[in-house]
Write an enzyme that holds these catalytic residues in place. Structure first.
Site, short mmCIF file in Angstrom:
data_model
loop_
_atom_site.label_atom_id
_atom_site.label_comp_id
_atom_site.label_asym_id
_atom_site.label_seq_id
_atom_site.Cartn_x
_atom_site.Cartn_y
_atom_site.Cartn_z
CG HIS A 145 -2.91 2.98 2.99
ND1 HIS A 145 -3.63 2.63 1.87
CD2 HIS A 145 -2.87 1.86 3.77
CE1 HIS A 145 -4.01 1.37 1.97
NE2 HIS A 145 -3.57 0.89 3.11
CB CYS A 165 -0.96 0.00 1.18
SG CYS A 165 -2.07 -1.42 1.20
CG ASN A 207 -6.80 -1.16 1.94
OD1 ASN A 207 -6.14 -0.69 1.02
ND2 ASN A 207 -6.23 -1.76 2.99
#
Length: 341
Positions: free
Chosen positions: A249, A114, A279
């Site tokens: 993030h 990520c 996500n």
């Protein structure tokens, strides 16, 4: 003297299929209210069976080029950040390059989970800064997590979604663009979030699923977020009051907002998109940045803190001084894309 490098265009793409908590909850054995209360995620998108990561990434890159009024031939570098590549080889960036027709560009992948987009932005920024013949680079964050999620695993099925966002880097005015990057990794915790099968250790052709150590991931986020924010402010010699936006993030909006508030980040400063898309891994930061720009939350000279963290584990941060003269926007060419206001 090196010309400052900053963001000159942005685009995004979300697959057409939108999955609500009501749908996800049935297979996961929980309620829609449980998902919303624990994660803050209300919906996520899922790629069609024929869509791979490169298809999503190419769509986002095309929209970014349209937004910046750049021709594909002007791209010198394409960096793709993803944990869900089309295949183990070749690089997904080569697939994206072919789909958009960027024959003059060098294409390569960056794998940092990520945190991948931020790692890719460092590579692209340095490439442009050090190569006088290169002018524009594309950094694409993309994930097709739905291909790897076990729908019965509430820990992952409730969080992960599919999507892509592309950021174009190029020359900006003096005093604008990216500042110093801080990046880090600690492989001792690689098992916290991973797709175990499909590589050289477990070379199988099916059964690849995302697994996640929820407590380990939570503890990591609550530790790394304040450290990265403090480090970014310290290196930039600025205070939080001088920051317009914190773009980070989005692993879990509830956890993200908790960590941000504990550090004094206001709701006005924090950009939250995880409630809308879940996500989306390496695409989260560029998607949130593009969304903030399209919503009119960024003006020329605004200071943005970018904070990344992900599996590996990996993390990083930098300051971005926004360049309004670049007319950064999100092209409204695709129905599933962010729209200009």
């Amino acid at each position: 003297m090196n010309v400052p490098v900053g963001v000159v265009g942005a685009g995004s793409y979300l697959p057409a299929r939108r999955r609500t908590n009501d749908e996800v909850a049935v297979a996961a054995g929980v309620s829609a209210e449980w998902i919303a209360g624990r994660t803050g995620v209300l919906a996520r998108h899922a790629a069609a069976p024929e869509e791979a990561a490169s298809d999503l990434g190419a769509a986002a890159l095309k929209s970014a080029l349209a937004a910046a009024h750049l021709e594909v031939e002007q791209l010198d570098v394409i960096v793709v950040a993803t944990s869900t590549p089309d295949e183990l080889g070749p690089a997904t960036a080569c697939r994206v390059q072919a789909l958009v027709g960027a024959r003059q560009a060098v294409a390569l992948d960056v794998t940092a989970a990520c945190s991948g987009w931020l790692f890719g932005a460092r590579v692209a920024r340095d490439w442009l800064a050090q190569d006088p013949s290169a002018r524009y680079a594309a950094v694409v964050g993309v994930e097709a997590y739905s291909k790897f999620v076990d729908p019965t695993d509430r820990a992952t099925a409730s969080l992960f979604g599919d999507g892509a966002a592309a950021t174009l880097l190029g020359p900006v005015a003096e005093g604008r663009g990216f500042g110093a990057f801080t990046l880090g990794s600690d492989g001792r915790y690689a098992d916290h979030a991973m797709i175990a099968a499909g590589g050289s250790r477990l070379p199988v052709t099916r059964g690849q699923r995302i697994t996640m150590n929820g407590k380990g991931v939570r503890d990591f986020i609550l530790d790394v977020f304040p450290r990265m924010l403090a480090q970014a402010l310290g290196r930039g010699r600025v205070t939080l009051d001088e920051v317009a936006l914190v773009v980070t993030h989005q692993p879990n909006p509830v956890l993200l907002q908790r960590a941000a508030r504990e550090m004094g980040v206001t709701d006005r400063q924090l950009v939250v998109v995880g409630d809308e898309v879940g996500n989306i891994g390496a695409a989260n930061i560029p998607y949130a940045l593009a969304k903030a720009a399209s919503d009119g939350r960024l003006r020329d000279g605004d200071l943005v803190v970018l904070i990344a963290f992900g599996g590996g584990v990996t993390w990083g941060t930098t300051l971005l001084r926004w360049s309004g003269a670049s007319a950064v926007r999100v092209a409204p060419a695709l129905a599933t894309q962010l729209q200009l206001h």
